[in-house]
Design an enzyme around this catalytic site. Structure first.
Site, PDB file in Angstrom:
ATOM      1  N   ASP A 407      18.576  65.316  57.084  1.00 59.06           N
ATOM      2  CA  ASP A 407      19.854  65.739  56.526  1.00 59.06           C
ATOM      3  C   ASP A 407      20.926  64.715  56.900  1.00 59.06           C
ATOM      4  O   ASP A 407      20.691  63.837  57.730  1.00 59.06           O
ATOM      5  CB  ASP A 407      20.188  67.126  57.110  1.00 59.06           C
ATOM      6  CG  ASP A 407      21.408  67.728  56.476  1.00 59.06           C
ATOM      7  OD1 ASP A 407      21.706  67.401  55.313  1.00 59.06           O
ATOM      8  OD2 ASP A 407      22.086  68.533  57.154  1.00 59.06           O
ATOM      9  N   GLU A 410      23.336  60.417  54.064  1.00 58.51           N
ATOM     10  CA  GLU A 410      24.023  59.639  52.999  1.00 58.51           C
ATOM     11  C   GLU A 410      24.437  58.260  53.493  1.00 58.51           C
ATOM     12  O   GLU A 410      24.443  57.348  52.661  1.00 58.51           O
ATOM     13  CB  GLU A 410      25.227  60.432  52.485  1.00 58.51           C
ATOM     14  CG  GLU A 410      24.852  61.667  51.690  1.00 58.51           C
ATOM     15  CD  GLU A 410      24.201  62.768  52.528  1.00 58.51           C
ATOM     16  OE1 GLU A 410      24.509  62.852  53.727  1.00 58.51           O
ATOM     17  OE2 GLU A 410      23.367  63.505  51.987  1.00 58.51           O
ATOM     18  N   ASP A 485      24.540  71.202  49.698  1.00 61.11           N
ATOM     19  CA  ASP A 485      25.364  72.375  50.056  1.00 61.11           C
ATOM     20  C   ASP A 485      26.052  72.990  48.846  1.00 61.11           C
ATOM     21  O   ASP A 485      27.231  72.758  48.574  1.00 61.11           O
ATOM     22  CB  ASP A 485      26.405  71.974  51.103  1.00 61.11           C
ATOM     23  CG  ASP A 485      25.758  71.556  52.410  1.00 61.11           C
ATOM     24  OD1 ASP A 485      24.553  71.848  52.600  1.00 61.11           O
ATOM     25  OD2 ASP A 485      26.449  70.945  53.236  1.00 61.11           O
TER      26      ASP A 485
HETATM   27  C1  GLC Z   1      24.372  70.216  56.224  1.00 62.31           C
HETATM   28  C2  GLC Z   1      23.131  70.544  55.407  1.00 62.31           C
HETATM   29  C3  GLC Z   1      22.756  71.979  55.607  1.00 62.31           C
HETATM   30  C4  GLC Z   1      22.544  72.232  57.095  1.00 62.31           C
HETATM   31  C5  GLC Z   1      23.791  71.859  57.888  1.00 62.31           C
HETATM   32  C6  GLC Z   1      23.577  71.970  59.390  1.00 62.31           C
HETATM   33  O1  GLC Z   1      25.468  70.891  55.741  1.00 62.31           O
HETATM   34  O2  GLC Z   1      23.282  70.241  54.060  1.00 62.31           O
HETATM   35  O3  GLC Z   1      21.600  72.285  54.876  1.00 62.31           O
HETATM   36  O4  GLC Z   1      22.236  73.575  57.312  1.00 62.31           O
HETATM   37  O5  GLC Z   1      24.163  70.530  57.584  1.00 62.31           O
HETATM   38  O6  GLC Z   1      22.535  71.176  59.828  1.00 62.31           O
END
Ligand code: GLC
Length: 799
Positions: A407, A410, A485
């Site tokens: 995650d 980017e 998200d």
């Molecule tokens: C980001 C991710 C989400 C995750 C969060 C905490 O917002 O997109 O899926 O739960 O980070 O790790």
């Protein structure tokens, strides 16, 4: 002229007339008087690569997107010229290159239809600030042309009239039309006169695509640096365009383990251990199938990757084993930011070995993410990826985690303008050193790749499972993905549907959304409708931010729980069908979800449809995307379709109203289809498959179906241990014949098929299996027949 680029005073420059031409096997070079060289490579008869330099020298030819397994070679290549142009002919295409100004036109070699034509063609501006060029291409849009693809754009499928930017961006609670978001997939398909072609602009700099927005009849794309380097991919079928693009940028390196196609449950975050246990026990207690449980960032010690919070999870190895004993695979999150902490081994090692990204003048790239201030590995360096892959040993081998979730790659940085690294950050880029301007869009991809290498190594002999948020073209080789998200709103349910379809037509089929929405909270009705869509997405996971209330299947009352269970059960029954579609994707690049335009481009009704899609080859689904609905109108493509719920037959080619109370949704099966089903299991592998159920949907005429199976995990299938059944169905007024051709060495656990004959227009009088009459007084009940899995011809007769 294209506006909105950073126009320098020098304005646009253009190639002048061609003064020389050279041919080197499959590559042609055209040089203009002002030092522009167009390099045209005949990658395949239907795939041409165009590459330009304005200085007569090309950059090192390197791409993260193109796979080394991409097919090359052509059957036919002839180059001729006349006074005004060069003419390049392959067995599929004819390309004209104007001697006057290098502009190109491409025609279908069969019937001479003009497929693609440069408007200004290649042009550029010099970049005063960074050096090099802003490179541009513009093309005339053809009559009634439509455009599709481009990755995860949250907009209706047909892109005509819109402009987009490709710059991978963390987009919490993005919305319809937000652009750009998490992924950069610079590939689109154009469709006109019944013929489809694709353009893959393999340039990783910030790039733009304009589909007749700035000027009604012009489509253009441009990037803020690098080369004008693009592939023209011909169909004429859209499915061929997508599979040829996927051939170039790669199919998944292996099939996912079958459990990864089951249902997954996630939240930010399930902790401590007792909470995780509560959740998984509830699944089993309520008999809602589920294969995977996710640990979000709170499992770590202060959000330090590769550590555990021992207060919440005192003995991770024991816990992971207990989850596994209950049929749950554990998937853990790993982000790219490494906390600056001299007591933390990953940080210390990264620092010692000089693996972290640096700013142009030498300082480390420091940025705030969940753990506070962090440094970031330079995943564009092979040695760093190798190190990173090794870090997974403990998680996978010792603790038993089965999948990793990447995650914030980017990369996302908090509290700074642009939400990412500044442009000057340096990257290795496989020895082609560059700034973040060039590496940004592939950073997340290279992180997923390094993670994949680790999982592949340490999960062996099982298959790896990785999921990533950021991606560039080609990331599908290493990882699955989700759409980031999103928000718990009805509009987002529609967006999720479009995004998943669009990702599939952009070569990346292993995709799903956060079911129910990540931000905010759905009500039970929205959650149920979203599950109904989600079971048809290749990746099927509920996830939520957790701070808006619970989002487990039982969080909305018993009625909703029952509906959710019913649909997840359908997913589990259809696992062999989905697995077969995945196998077709992994071997031939055929998208798992087919938007109606991709399914039937000849039918112009499909060109602007968004909601209906084909799941695999034979199932038509259409989610309900509005509250309080008792059904909806939808377009049913041409052909005959059986209603999934009551087997009534419907003739397509029209928009129809379909009833669908909250416990139902519009699902249809193509006439002639043979759909394999497994029994409902609480998790993959719970039951030994004792019999394969086949739903056979009668059709007057021919239809082919396939069923692919293997050991559901492991790599033996690559050595031929798979079972592929090709079925040929032929229906007549008073008979039905099914032939089976079997290949592969895998021996399935069952011996028999339970064949359910649906829609027969006659009463069964006689059944022959491989020319032997079988006793229907004992073997046939309610048109259900049990026969050996080895049959080669089944003949069912009404006389
Ligand atoms: C980001 C991710 C989400 C995750 C969060 C905490 O917002 O997109 O899926 O739960 O980070 O790790």
């Amino acid at each position: 002229m294209i506006i909105n680029t950073q126009l320098e005073n020098k304005g646009n420059q253009f190639p002048s007339k061609i003064i020389s031409y050279k041919k080197d096997v499959d590559t042609l070079y055209f040089t203009s008087e002002n030092n522009v060289v167009l390099q045209l490579t005949i990658q395949r008869d239907s795939v041409l690569r165009f590459r330009y330099t304005t200085t007569s020298i090309f950059e090192n030819d390197f791409s993260y997107a193109i796979t080394r397994y991409a097919s090359r070679g052509f059957n036919h290549l002839v180059v001729t010229e006349d006074d005004s142009k060069y003419i390049i002919t392959t067995s599929k295409l004819i390309c004209h290159i104007s001697k006057e100004d290098m502009r190109k036109s491409i025609f279908d070699a069969k019937d001479n239809t003009l497929i693609s034509e440069d408007e200004l063609g290649f042009h550029w501006e010099e970049s005063y600030e960074f050096g090099g060029n802003i490179v541009k291409m513009s093309k005339n849009s053809q009559e009634k042309e439509s455009y599709y693809g481009l990755g995860d754009k949250p907009v209706p499928l047909n892109l005509k009239g819109k402009r987009f930017e490709n710059w991978v961006t963390d987009s919490y609670a993005f919305n319809k039309d937000t652009d750009p978001i998490y992924k950069a997939i610079p590939f689109y398909t154009g469709l006109h006169h019944g013929k489809a072609y694709g353009i893959f602009f393999d340039n990783t700099f910030r790039a733009y695509f304009d589909f007749c927005q700035e000027r009604r009849n012009v489509t253009s794309f441009w990037a803020q640096g690098g080369e004008m380097n693009y592939y023209f991919i011909y169909g004429p079928e859209m499915g061929e365009v997508v599979s040829n693009y996927t051939d170039l940028t790669g199919k998944p390196n292996e099939l996912p383990p079958l459990w990864a196609l089951g249902y997954h449950q996630c939240k930010w975050s399930y902790y401590p251990e007792s909470n995780v246990k509560e959740v998984i026990n509830k699944f089993r207690e309520l008999r809602i199938p589920c294969d995977a449980i996710y640990l979000d960032i709170d499992y770590m010690d202060g959000f330090r990757c590769f550590t555990w919070n021992k207060e919440y999870f005192p003995d991770p190895k024991r816990m992971v084993k207990e989850l596994a004993d209950n049929g749950f695979k554990t998937v853990a999150i790993i982000d790219p930011g490494i906390k600056i902490d001299n007591e933390y081994s990953v940080f210390k090692e990264g620092l010692e070995k000089d693996y972290f990204c640096k700013r142009a003048d030498g300082p480390y790239m420091k940025g705030k993410v969940w753990p506070g201030e962090c440094y970031f590995p330079d995943f564009t360096k092979p040695e760093v990826r190798e190190w990173w892959s090794g870090l997974f040993k403990e998680l996978i081998v010792d603790i038993g985690v089965k999948g990793v979730w990447n995650d914030m790659n980017e990369p996302a940085i908090m509290d700074v303008p642009g939400k990412t690294f500044p442009d000057d950050v340096r990257h290795d880029y496989e020895g082609n050193e560059c700034s973040h301007r060039k590496a940004h869009n592939i950073y997340g991809m290279q992180m997923a790749r390094a993670t994949y290498q680790g999982l592949k190594k340490f999960s062996y002999p099982k298959r790896p499972f990785v999921i990533t948020r950021a991606a560039y073209a080609g990331t599908q080789r290493y990882s699955s993905t989700w759409t980031g998200d999103n928000v718990a709103s009805w509009e987002h349910l529609t967006i999720a549907n479009m995004q998943a379809q669009r990702m599939c037509m952009s070569g990346f089929s292993f995709v799903g959304s956060d079911i129910g929405g990540f931000a905010e909270q759905p009500n039970g009705e929205l959650y149920a409708r979203w599950i109904q869509l989600g079971i048809f997405h290749p990746f099927c996971r509920t996830h939520s931010s957790g701070d808006h209330g619970d989002q487990e299947p039982w969080a909305f009352g018993e009625n909703i729980t029952d509906i959710v269970r019913k649909f997840i059960e359908i997913r589990y029954q259809l696992l062999p069908y989905l697995y077969t579609a995945f196998w077709r994707y992994a071997t031939e690049g055929i998208p798992i979800l087919k938007s109606l335009v991709l399914y039937d481009q000849a039918d112009t009704h499909t060109h602007y449809r968004n909601d209906e899609f084909i799941f695999g080859e034979k199932i038509l689904a259409c989610p309900i995307t509005e509250p309080n609905a008792k059904g909806r109108r939808m377009y049913v493509p041409e052909g005959n379709w059986y209603n999934f719920w009551d087997n009534t037959l419907l003739k397509g080619g029209n928009e129809v109203w379909v009833d669908a109370d909250l416990d139902s949704m519009p699902i249809f099966v193509k006439a002639g289809a043979i759909i394999p089903k497994y029994p409902i299991q609480q998790y993959v592998g719970e039951k030994k498959i004792e019999e394969l159920h086949l739903d056979v949907f009668f059709k007057l005429g021919n239809e082919k179906s396939q069923v692919y199976e293997d050991a559901e995990d492991g790599f033996d299938y690559k050595k031929g241990r798979f079972s592929l059944r090709n079925f040929n169905l032929l229906g007549k007024e008073d008979s039905l014949t099914i032939q089976q051709f079997k290949s592969g060495k895998f021996i399935t656990s069952y011996e028999t098929f339970e064949i359910n004959l649906i829609g027969l227009p006659f009463e069964i009088k006689k059944v022959e299996v491989d020319n032997v009459i079988i006793d229907i007084s004992t073997n046939l009940r309610n048109n259900i027949l049990v026969i050996t899995k080895e049959f080669t011809e089944l003949h069912i007769m009404g006389k």
